[in-house]
Design a protein around this motif. Structure first.
Motif, PDB file in Angstrom:
ATOM      1  N   THR A   2     137.491  20.578 -24.432  1.00  0.00           N
ATOM      2  CA  THR A   2     138.885  20.154 -24.508  1.00  0.00           C
ATOM      3  C   THR A   2     139.158  19.005 -23.548  1.00  0.00           C
ATOM      4  O   THR A   2     138.374  18.739 -22.623  1.00  0.00           O
ATOM      5  CB  THR A   2     139.818  21.324 -24.148  1.00  0.00           C
ATOM      6  N   GLN A   3     140.289  18.364 -23.754  1.00  0.00           N
ATOM      7  CA  GLN A   3     140.695  17.301 -22.831  1.00  0.00           C
ATOM      8  C   GLN A   3     140.854  17.848 -21.427  1.00  0.00           C
ATOM      9  O   GLN A   3     140.516  17.193 -20.445  1.00  0.00           O
ATOM     10  CB  GLN A   3     141.999  16.656 -23.313  1.00  0.00           C
ATOM     11  N   GLU A   4     141.352  19.064 -21.314  1.00  0.00           N
ATOM     12  CA  GLU A   4     141.527  19.684 -20.004  1.00  0.00           C
ATOM     13  C   GLU A   4     140.194  19.808 -19.268  1.00  0.00           C
ATOM     14  O   GLU A   4     140.112  19.550 -18.062  1.00  0.00           O
ATOM     15  CB  GLU A   4     142.186  21.061 -20.156  1.00  0.00           C
ATOM     16  N   ILE A   5     139.141  20.177 -19.967  1.00  0.00           N
ATOM     17  CA  ILE A   5     137.817  20.291 -19.340  1.00  0.00           C
ATOM     18  C   ILE A   5     137.311  18.918 -18.913  1.00  0.00           C
ATOM     19  O   ILE A   5     136.759  18.759 -17.819  1.00  0.00           O
ATOM     20  CB  ILE A   5     136.820  20.998 -20.281  1.00  0.00           C
ATOM     21  N   LEU A   6     137.498  17.900 -19.747  1.00  0.00           N
ATOM     22  CA  LEU A   6     137.106  16.545 -19.357  1.00  0.00           C
ATOM     23  C   LEU A   6     137.859  16.109 -18.101  1.00  0.00           C
ATOM     24  O   LEU A   6     137.263  15.562 -17.163  1.00  0.00           O
ATOM     25  CB  LEU A   6     137.384  15.559 -20.488  1.00  0.00           C
ATOM     26  N   ASP A   7     139.166  16.371 -18.060  1.00  0.00           N
ATOM     27  CA  ASP A   7     139.972  16.017 -16.897  1.00  0.00           C
ATOM     28  C   ASP A   7     139.488  16.752 -15.646  1.00  0.00           C
ATOM     29  O   ASP A   7     139.399  16.166 -14.564  1.00  0.00           O
ATOM     30  CB  ASP A   7     141.447  16.329 -17.144  1.00  0.00           C
ATOM     31  N   GLN A   8     139.150  18.034 -15.790  1.00  0.00           N
ATOM     32  CA  GLN A   8     138.651  18.817 -14.658  1.00  0.00           C
ATOM     33  C   GLN A   8     137.317  18.279 -14.156  1.00  0.00           C
ATOM     34  O   GLN A   8     137.077  18.210 -12.947  1.00  0.00           O
ATOM     35  CB  GLN A   8     138.510  20.287 -15.053  1.00  0.00           C
ATOM     36  N   ARG A   9     136.446  17.902 -15.070  1.00  0.00           N
ATOM     37  CA  ARG A   9     135.156  17.324 -14.677  1.00  0.00           C
ATOM     38  C   ARG A   9     135.362  16.030 -13.903  1.00  0.00           C
ATOM     39  O   ARG A   9     134.704  15.783 -12.902  1.00  0.00           O
ATOM     40  CB  ARG A   9     134.289  17.044 -15.899  1.00  0.00           C
ATOM     41  N   ALA A  10     136.267  15.193 -14.382  1.00  0.00           N
ATOM     42  CA  ALA A  10     136.534  13.924 -13.706  1.00  0.00           C
ATOM     43  C   ALA A  10     137.104  14.172 -12.304  1.00  0.00           C
ATOM     44  O   ALA A  10     136.698  13.513 -11.338  1.00  0.00           O
ATOM     45  CB  ALA A  10     137.476  13.075 -14.539  1.00  0.00           C
ATOM     46  N   GLY A 149     123.087  12.289 -27.485  1.00  0.00           N
ATOM     47  CA  GLY A 149     121.803  11.664 -27.252  1.00  0.00           C
ATOM     48  C   GLY A 149     121.948  10.344 -26.514  1.00  0.00           C
ATOM     49  O   GLY A 149     120.988   9.810 -25.983  1.00  0.00           O
ATOM     50  N   ILE A 150     123.151   9.810 -26.485  1.00  0.00           N
ATOM     51  CA  ILE A 150     123.438   8.550 -25.791  1.00  0.00           C
ATOM     52  C   ILE A 150     124.624   8.780 -24.869  1.00  0.00           C
ATOM     53  O   ILE A 150     125.637   9.359 -25.284  1.00  0.00           O
ATOM     54  CB  ILE A 150     123.766   7.421 -26.804  1.00  0.00           C
ATOM     55  N   ASP A 151     124.502   8.321 -23.625  1.00  0.00           N
ATOM     56  CA  ASP A 151     125.623   8.432 -22.703  1.00  0.00           C
ATOM     57  C   ASP A 151     126.842   7.699 -23.265  1.00  0.00           C
ATOM     58  O   ASP A 151     126.698   6.667 -23.930  1.00  0.00           O
ATOM     59  CB  ASP A 151     125.265   7.817 -21.347  1.00  0.00           C
ATOM     60  N   SER A 152     128.033   8.249 -22.998  1.00  0.00           N
ATOM     61  CA  SER A 152     129.264   7.622 -23.476  1.00  0.00           C
ATOM     62  C   SER A 152     130.374   7.834 -22.450  1.00  0.00           C
ATOM     63  O   SER A 152     130.210   8.579 -21.494  1.00  0.00           O
ATOM     64  CB  SER A 152     129.669   8.223 -24.825  1.00  0.00           C
ATOM     65  N   ARG A 153     131.489   7.169 -22.682  1.00  0.00           N
ATOM     66  CA  ARG A 153     132.680   7.348 -21.857  1.00  0.00           C
ATOM     67  C   ARG A 153     133.744   8.039 -22.682  1.00  0.00           C
ATOM     68  O   ARG A 153     133.897   7.755 -23.868  1.00  0.00           O
ATOM     69  CB  ARG A 153     133.260   6.009 -21.403  1.00  0.00           C
ATOM     70  N   ARG A 154     134.480   8.939 -22.033  1.00  0.00           N
ATOM     71  CA  ARG A 154     135.629   9.588 -22.669  1.00  0.00           C
ATOM     72  C   ARG A 154     136.852   9.358 -21.797  1.00  0.00           C
ATOM     73  O   ARG A 154     136.784   9.526 -20.580  1.00  0.00           O
ATOM     74  CB  ARG A 154     135.399  11.098 -22.814  1.00  0.00           C
ATOM     75  N   ALA A 155     137.945   8.995 -22.413  1.00  0.00           N
ATOM     76  CA  ALA A 155     139.183   8.790 -21.653  1.00  0.00           C
ATOM     77  C   ALA A 155     139.627  10.117 -21.039  1.00  0.00           C
ATOM     78  O   ALA A 155     139.498  11.186 -21.651  1.00  0.00           O
ATOM     79  CB  ALA A 155     140.271   8.241 -22.570  1.00  0.00           C
TER      80      ALA A 155
END
Length: 158
Positions: A2-10, A149-155
Motif C-alpha cells: 500500500t501507499q502507507e507501507i511505501l511512506d513508512q519505508r521512506a 527485476g529492475i529497480d524503480s522509484r515510487r512516489a
C-alpha cells in the motif's frame, strides 16, 4: 504493497541515516554533489550547517533548486534503501534562526550545539533548509512485493 507501507519505508530511510547527498549546479550548469550531515523535520524540511563559501552553498545562492538522495551506502549490493527529493534551498531567516538552530542541534545529541549567533552573518557558518516538493522511494528490483527485476522509484507522501 500500500501507499502507507511505501511512506513508512521512506520515513525509515530518513530516520536511519545521518547524511544526505545534495546535488547542485554551478553557474555554468556543471553538477556538484556533496554529502551533508542533516536533521530532518518530517519529510518536507531538511536542515544542515555549511560555510556560505562552500561550493554547494555558492551554487544554491545562485540556483536554489536541488536534488537530494538519502541512502545507506554500507549495505550489500542489491539491498539498498533510498529516498530521492526535489527541493528548494534557503538560508534559514534570522527570525527563525534561534528555533531552527536548536532543532538542528537536537539531532547532534550533545556532540555540538549551534547557537543562532554562530549561524548569523558574518559568522563562518550558516543554517540551510531544503523544502522538498517531490518525494520518491527506491523500490529494489528484487522487492518481494513490488519487485519487477529492475529497480524503480515510487512516489511517496503524495
Amino acid at each position: 504493497m500500500t501507499q502507507e507501507i511505501l511512506d513508512q519505508r521512506a520515513t525509515a530511510v530518513i530516520e536511519a541515516n545521518k547524511y544526505m547527498t545534495l546535488a547542485t549546479v554551478d553557474a555554468d550548469g556543471r553538477p556538484w554533489v556533496t554529502p551533508v550531515y542533516f536533521t530532518p523535520d518530517g519529510h518536507t524540511d531538511f536542515y544542515w550547517v555549511s560555510s556560505p563559501e562552500a561550493e554547494h552553498s555558492l551554487n544554491v545562492a545562485r540556483n536554489p533548486d536541488v536534488s537530494i538522495a538519502i541512502f545507506d551506502s554500507s549495505v550489500a549490493v542489491g539491498q539498498a534503501s533510498a529516498v530521492y527529493f526535489r527541493a528548494r534551498v534557503e538560508l534559514v531567516p534570522d527570525e527563525e534562526l534561534e528555533r531552527c538552530a536548536a532543532f538542528y542541534s537536537g539531532r547532534l545529541r550533545g556532540l555540538r550545539t549551534f547557537t543562532a549567533e554562530e549561524l548569523r552573518a558574518p559568522a563562518d557558518l550558516r543554517l540551510y533548509r531544503a523544502r522538498t516538493s517531490h518525494h520518491w522511494l527506491l523500490v529494489r528490483g528484487g522487492d518481494p512485493e513490488y519487485g519487477t527485476g529492475i529497480d524503480s522509484r515510487r512516489a511517496v507522501w503524495s
